[in-house]
Design a protein around this motif. Structure first.
Motif, mmCIF file in Angstrom:
data_model
loop_
_atom_site.group_PDB
_atom_site.id
_atom_site.type_symbol
_atom_site.label_atom_id
_atom_site.label_comp_id
_atom_site.label_asym_id
_atom_site.label_seq_id
_atom_site.Cartn_x
_atom_site.Cartn_y
_atom_site.Cartn_z
ATOM 1 N N VAL A 278 0.852 -1.186 0.000
ATOM 2 C CA VAL A 278 0.000 0.000 0.000
ATOM 3 C C VAL A 278 0.891 1.240 0.000
ATOM 4 O O VAL A 278 2.055 1.186 0.402
ATOM 5 C CB VAL A 278 -0.931 0.061 1.241
ATOM 6 N N ILE B 220 0.340 5.556 1.009
ATOM 7 C CA ILE B 220 -0.605 6.486 1.609
ATOM 8 C C ILE B 220 -0.243 7.918 1.243
ATOM 9 O O ILE B 220 0.877 8.377 1.508
ATOM 10 C CB ILE B 220 -0.637 6.341 3.145
ATOM 11 N N SER C 95 -6.278 -4.443 2.774
ATOM 12 C CA SER C 95 -5.507 -3.312 2.256
ATOM 13 C C SER C 95 -5.649 -2.067 3.136
ATOM 14 O O SER C 95 -4.655 -1.401 3.443
ATOM 15 C CB SER C 95 -5.959 -3.014 0.824
ATOM 16 N N LEU C 96 -6.859 -1.722 3.554
ATOM 17 C CA LEU C 96 -7.051 -0.543 4.396
ATOM 18 C C LEU C 96 -6.404 -0.742 5.759
ATOM 19 O O LEU C 96 -5.774 0.178 6.298
ATOM 20 C CB LEU C 96 -8.536 -0.218 4.557
ATOM 21 N N ALA D 286 -2.828 -0.044 5.297
ATOM 22 C CA ALA D 286 -2.565 1.391 5.141
ATOM 23 C C ALA D 286 -2.586 2.100 6.495
ATOM 24 O O ALA D 286 -1.699 2.919 6.793
ATOM 25 C CB ALA D 286 -3.587 2.006 4.196
ATOM 26 N N TRP E 33 -10.448 7.958 5.099
ATOM 27 C CA TRP E 33 -9.635 7.237 4.124
ATOM 28 C C TRP E 33 -10.394 7.101 2.816
ATOM 29 O O TRP E 33 -11.626 7.002 2.812
ATOM 30 C CB TRP E 33 -9.300 5.837 4.649
ATOM 31 N N ARG F 94 -9.751 4.919 -1.007
ATOM 32 C CA ARG F 94 -8.904 4.139 -1.911
ATOM 33 C C ARG F 94 -8.997 4.757 -3.297
ATOM 34 O O ARG F 94 -10.083 4.910 -3.850
ATOM 35 C CB ARG F 94 -9.337 2.679 -1.962
ATOM 36 N N ASP G 103 -1.718 -0.701 -3.658
ATOM 37 C CA ASP G 103 -2.985 -0.003 -3.496
ATOM 38 C C ASP G 103 -2.708 1.416 -3.033
ATOM 39 O O ASP G 103 -1.949 1.640 -2.088
ATOM 40 C CB ASP G 103 -3.882 -0.717 -2.480
ATOM 41 N N TRP H 212 -3.883 4.787 -1.326
ATOM 42 C CA TRP H 212 -4.848 5.308 -0.355
ATOM 43 C C TRP H 212 -4.582 6.780 -0.076
ATOM 44 O O TRP H 212 -3.430 7.200 0.004
ATOM 45 C CB TRP H 212 -4.762 4.533 0.959
#
Length: 198
Positions: A54, A56, A93-94, A97, A112, A114, A130, A132
């Motif tokens: 991920v 951010i 995934s979250l 992150a 948040w 995505r 991913d 974010w």
């Protein structure tokens, strides 16, 4: 719906005929596959199997971005990057992150979103990242892993864009993150924000 074997891309697809593991490391694996090409000939494909990651794009209320400076051994340089990290086995995934933002920077976020996914090295790795966005940040204590050394700092989007243009930023995920940020800032690309408890 077009059947898989009649897809419009079928004339480009390669079929695996043999597969061998070359190396198993702490979190990466290397494989060598033999494939049948669309014309029937054979070829070899060597690639890295990566668990995914991920990144951010964390933005403070005043618009500044949270960034890191970290030495990256393969290229022998200290790189400017957005916070990022690899997925643990079975990790959402979250959740990854949130964990990485807290561990590396000490920040938590109230919201948040995505943005999408990035495939940074499609010619030789399965890696995906991913993307974010995080906002509503609250500062706290970092929880760095053993052996992890990095500086956390903030900069305006304009400063980061200038570094991208000058070549001071060459990290692919950070360059992609700035593309997303530019388009979100202009309203061209829309994010679906969710609360931290979502």
């Amino acid at each position: 719906m077009v059947p898989a074997d009649e897809s419009p891309d079928q004339h480009l697809r390669e079929t695996t005929t043999e597969s061998a593991e070359l190396f198993t490391g702490h979190f990466l694996k290397a494989r060598r596959d033999t494939v049948r090409l669309p014309d029937g000939a054979s070829a070899t494909r060597e690639y890295i199997v990566h668990p995914g990651a991920v990144m951010i794009i964390a933005q403070l209320d005043d618009g500044r971005l949270v960034l890191e400076r970290q030495y990256r051994y393969p290229v022998g340089q200290v790189m400017i990057e957005f916070p990022a990290g690899k997925l643990d086995p079975g990790e959402d995934s979250l959740a990854c992150a949130r964990r990485e933002l807290l561990e590396e920077t000490g920040y938590t976020a109230r919201q948040w979103a995505r943005a999408g996914v990035l495939h940074p090295v499609i010619s030789y790795s399965t890696e995906f990242i991913d993307i974010w966005f995080a906002r509503g940040l609250t500062a706290g204590a970092r929880q760095l892993d053993d052996g992890e050394f990095l500086d956390v700092f903030t900069a305006t989007p304009a400063e980061v864009l200038a570094w991208c243009a000058s070549g001071a930023v060459t990290d692919a995920k950070t360059l992609t993150g700035m593309l997303w940020l530019q388009n979100v800032a202009t309203g061209a690309w829309v994010l679906d924000w969710q609360g931290a408890a979502s």
